[in-house]
Scaffold this motif. Structure first.
Motif, PDB file in Angstrom:
ATOM      1  N   LEU A   1       0.792  -1.182  -0.005  1.00 19.73           N
ATOM      2  CA  LEU A   1      -0.006   0.032   0.139  1.00 19.73           C
ATOM      3  C   LEU A   1       1.069   1.242   0.064  1.00 19.73           C
ATOM      4  O   LEU A   1       1.797   1.373   0.933  1.00 19.73           O
ATOM      5  CB  LEU A   1      -0.881   0.043   1.267  1.00 19.73           C
ATOM      6  N   SER A   2       0.620   2.372  -0.875  1.00 19.30           N
ATOM      7  CA  SER A   2       1.461   3.480  -1.023  1.00 19.30           C
ATOM      8  C   SER A   2       0.853   4.646  -0.121  1.00 19.30           C
ATOM      9  O   SER A   2       1.458   5.469   0.333  1.00 19.30           O
ATOM     10  CB  SER A   2       1.742   3.941  -2.189  1.00 19.30           C
ATOM     11  N   LYS A   3      -0.473   4.462   0.150  1.00 22.20           N
ATOM     12  CA  LYS A   3      -1.227   5.685   0.707  1.00 22.20           C
ATOM     13  C   LYS A   3      -2.474   4.976   1.369  1.00 22.20           C
ATOM     14  O   LYS A   3      -3.385   4.282   0.733  1.00 22.20           O
ATOM     15  CB  LYS A   3      -1.479   6.742  -0.472  1.00 22.20           C
ATOM     16  N   VAL A   4      -2.922   5.880   2.453  1.00 15.66           N
ATOM     17  CA  VAL A   4      -4.180   5.583   3.101  1.00 15.66           C
ATOM     18  C   VAL A   4      -4.556   7.005   3.758  1.00 15.66           C
ATOM     19  O   VAL A   4      -3.775   7.224   4.571  1.00 15.66           O
ATOM     20  CB  VAL A   4      -4.134   4.447   4.201  1.00 15.66           C
ATOM     21  N   ILE A   5      -5.636   7.469   3.032  1.00 15.89           N
ATOM     22  CA  ILE A   5      -6.113   8.796   3.474  1.00 15.89           C
ATOM     23  C   ILE A   5      -7.647   8.869   3.965  1.00 15.89           C
ATOM     24  O   ILE A   5      -8.318   8.270   3.584  1.00 15.89           O
ATOM     25  CB  ILE A   5      -5.672   9.808   2.577  1.00 15.89           C
ATOM     26  N   TYR A   6      -7.751   9.846   4.638  1.00 10.72           N
ATOM     27  CA  TYR A   6      -9.154  10.236   4.737  1.00 10.72           C
ATOM     28  C   TYR A   6      -9.498  11.177   3.362  1.00 10.72           C
ATOM     29  O   TYR A   6      -8.560  12.156   3.348  1.00 10.72           O
ATOM     30  CB  TYR A   6      -9.424  11.073   6.020  1.00 10.72           C
ATOM     31  N   ASP A   7     -10.640  11.077   2.908  1.00 13.19           N
ATOM     32  CA  ASP A   7     -10.821  11.847   1.715  1.00 13.19           C
ATOM     33  C   ASP A   7     -12.129  12.413   1.965  1.00 13.19           C
ATOM     34  O   ASP A   7     -13.302  11.717   1.838  1.00 13.19           O
ATOM     35  CB  ASP A   7     -10.903  11.017   0.640  1.00 13.19           C
ATOM     36  N   PRO A   8     -12.278  13.738   2.153  1.00 10.81           N
ATOM     37  CA  PRO A   8     -13.598  14.431   2.224  1.00 10.81           C
ATOM     38  C   PRO A   8     -14.532  14.461   1.020  1.00 10.81           C
ATOM     39  O   PRO A   8     -15.633  14.771   1.060  1.00 10.81           O
ATOM     40  CB  PRO A   8     -13.283  15.915   2.429  1.00 10.81           C
ATOM     41  N   LYS A   9     -13.974  13.991  -0.173  1.00 14.80           N
ATOM     42  CA  LYS A   9     -14.887  14.131  -1.435  1.00 14.80           C
ATOM     43  C   LYS A   9     -15.581  12.748  -1.622  1.00 14.80           C
ATOM     44  O   LYS A   9     -16.564  12.969  -2.440  1.00 14.80           O
ATOM     45  CB  LYS A   9     -13.833  14.568  -2.549  1.00 14.80           C
ATOM     46  N   ILE A  10     -15.067  11.509  -1.235  1.00 17.56           N
ATOM     47  CA  ILE A  10     -15.670  10.337  -1.866  1.00 17.56           C
ATOM     48  C   ILE A  10     -17.063  10.170  -1.507  1.00 17.56           C
ATOM     49  O   ILE A  10     -17.772   9.546  -2.255  1.00 17.56           O
ATOM     50  CB  ILE A  10     -14.648   9.235  -1.565  1.00 17.56           C
ATOM     51  N   HIS A  11     -17.301  10.439  -0.324  1.00 14.79           N
ATOM     52  CA  HIS A  11     -18.994  10.386   0.015  1.00 14.79           C
ATOM     53  C   HIS A  11     -19.896  11.021  -0.600  1.00 14.79           C
ATOM     54  O   HIS A  11     -20.840  10.447  -0.997  1.00 14.79           O
ATOM     55  CB  HIS A  11     -18.980  10.602   1.531  1.00 14.79           C
ATOM     56  N   ILE A  12     -19.635  12.177  -1.047  1.00 15.32           N
ATOM     57  CA  ILE A  12     -20.446  13.033  -1.785  1.00 15.32           C
ATOM     58  C   ILE A  12     -20.240  12.390  -3.204  1.00 15.32           C
ATOM     59  O   ILE A  12     -21.518  12.258  -3.977  1.00 15.32           O
ATOM     60  CB  ILE A  12     -20.101  14.315  -1.750  1.00 15.32           C
ATOM     61  N   VAL A  13     -19.172  12.587  -3.775  1.00 13.74           N
ATOM     62  CA  VAL A  13     -19.041  12.267  -5.301  1.00 13.74           C
ATOM     63  C   VAL A  13     -19.036  10.872  -5.737  1.00 13.74           C
ATOM     64  O   VAL A  13     -19.877  10.491  -6.820  1.00 13.74           O
ATOM     65  CB  VAL A  13     -17.503  12.777  -5.749  1.00 13.74           C
ATOM     66  N   ASN A  14     -18.706   9.828  -5.349  1.00 13.24           N
ATOM     67  CA  ASN A  14     -18.604   8.494  -5.737  1.00 13.24           C
ATOM     68  C   ASN A  14     -19.994   7.733  -4.820  1.00 13.24           C
ATOM     69  O   ASN A  14     -20.034   6.254  -5.273  1.00 13.24           O
ATOM     70  CB  ASN A  14     -17.345   7.566  -5.367  1.00 13.24           C
TER      71      ASN A  14
ATOM     72  N   ILE B   1     -16.185  11.191   7.038  1.00 18.77           N
ATOM     73  CA  ILE B   1     -17.067  11.081   8.047  1.00 18.77           C
ATOM     74  C   ILE B   1     -16.656   9.940   8.991  1.00 18.77           C
ATOM     75  O   ILE B   1     -16.931  10.045  10.148  1.00 18.77           O
ATOM     76  CB  ILE B   1     -18.630  10.759   7.219  1.00 18.77           C
ATOM     77  N   PHE B   2     -15.516   9.183   8.558  1.00 17.25           N
ATOM     78  CA  PHE B   2     -15.329   8.082   9.401  1.00 17.25           C
ATOM     79  C   PHE B   2     -13.961   8.538  10.230  1.00 17.25           C
ATOM     80  O   PHE B   2     -13.531   7.655  11.201  1.00 17.25           O
ATOM     81  CB  PHE B   2     -15.016   6.882   8.550  1.00 17.25           C
TER      82      PHE B   2
ATOM     83  N   LEU C   1     -26.525   2.552   9.500  1.00 23.25           N
ATOM     84  CA  LEU C   1     -27.401   2.774  10.350  1.00 23.25           C
ATOM     85  C   LEU C   1     -26.562   4.142  10.842  1.00 23.25           C
ATOM     86  O   LEU C   1     -27.329   5.120  11.179  1.00 23.25           O
ATOM     87  CB  LEU C   1     -27.489   1.935  11.492  1.00 23.25           C
ATOM     88  N   PHE C   2     -25.425   4.085  11.191  1.00 16.99           N
ATOM     89  CA  PHE C   2     -24.325   5.030  11.799  1.00 16.99           C
ATOM     90  C   PHE C   2     -24.734   6.314  10.608  1.00 16.99           C
ATOM     91  O   PHE C   2     -24.767   7.478  11.348  1.00 16.99           O
ATOM     92  CB  PHE C   2     -23.014   4.535  11.906  1.00 16.99           C
ATOM     93  N   LEU C   3     -24.510   6.052   9.704  1.00 14.29           N
ATOM     94  CA  LEU C   3     -24.466   6.966   8.533  1.00 14.29           C
ATOM     95  C   LEU C   3     -25.842   7.698   8.492  1.00 14.29           C
ATOM     96  O   LEU C   3     -26.297   8.866   8.358  1.00 14.29           O
ATOM     97  CB  LEU C   3     -24.307   6.276   7.239  1.00 14.29           C
ATOM     98  N   THR C   4     -26.976   6.842   8.547  1.00 17.57           N
ATOM     99  CA  THR C   4     -28.262   7.329   8.754  1.00 17.57           C
ATOM    100  C   THR C   4     -28.530   8.268   9.912  1.00 17.57           C
ATOM    101  O   THR C   4     -29.010   9.511   9.722  1.00 17.57           O
ATOM    102  CB  THR C   4     -29.361   6.129   8.664  1.00 17.57           C
ATOM    103  N   TYR C   5     -27.921   7.952  11.000  1.00 20.11           N
ATOM    104  CA  TYR C   5     -28.098   8.767  12.149  1.00 20.11           C
ATOM    105  C   TYR C   5     -27.268  10.136  12.181  1.00 20.11           C
ATOM    106  O   TYR C   5     -27.826  11.047  12.438  1.00 20.11           O
ATOM    107  CB  TYR C   5     -27.519   7.920  13.297  1.00 20.11           C
TER     108      TYR C   5
END
Length: 170
Positions: free
Chosen positions: A68-81, A109-110, A158-162
């Motif tokens: 693995l070269s990278k593991v990041i939090y990405d603020p865009k993926i939840h909305i875009v993908n 969000i995680f 359920l967490f995301l719904t909440y």
């Protein structure tokens, strides 16, 4: 069932499950359920901490897999993908040599979620290193790395719904 527009994360689940969730929402009990089941959030707020956490799981279960070269939090993926995480495989030609890189991006969000839900998502994305499709072998690998995978996936929904309902009520 009426008014299940807020159950977009639970599409594909049977009606009897959706009606139970809708009932929790209508009674104002979803937040209490989530907070009782998952009272504490993880402290993996930096990308270095997330990378180290992911590598520990990878090294335990997928030692011989691609690095693995990278593991990041990405603020865009939840909305875009419309996704919670993404595994990308990038191949580049460098001076006649083919270099491959695996990257994992986790919805931001995680950053503020229970550790077990983050773990489920990391396990899901790690499984894509070996199994690209969501098939039987993929889910078997997820369950090998996290025996409660399917329950945690449901709980993450359920967490995301909440979270979405809480944000809408602010």
């Amino acid at each position: 069932m009426k008014n299940n527009h807020s159950l977009k994360y639970l599409q594909g689940y049977p009606d009897h499950v959706l009606s139970q969730v809708q009932s929790l929402i209508e009674q104002g009990k979803l937040a209490a359920w989530v907070n009782n089941k998952y009272p504490t959030m993880h402290n993996l707020t930096t990308e270095k901490a997330l990378y180290d956490y992911t590598m520990a799981i990878k090294n335990r279960y997928l030692k011989k897999s691609s690095p693995l070269s990278k593991v990041i939090y990405d603020p865009k993926i939840h909305i875009v993908n419309h996704a919670l995480g993404l595994h990308t495989f990038v191949s580049r030609n460098h001076g006649g040599k083919l270099k491959a890189k695996n990257e994992i991006r986790i919805a931001s969000i995680f950053k503020d979620a229970p550790e077990s839900l983050l773990r489920m998502l990391v396990v899901h994305e790690l499984a894509h290193i070996k199994e690209k499709e969501h098939n039987k072998a993929f889910y078997a690998l997820c369950c090998h790395m996290e025996p409660d995978y399917h329950q945690l996936e449901f709980d993450a929904r359920l967490f995301l719904t909440y979270k979405e309902l809480a944000q809408a009520n602010q």
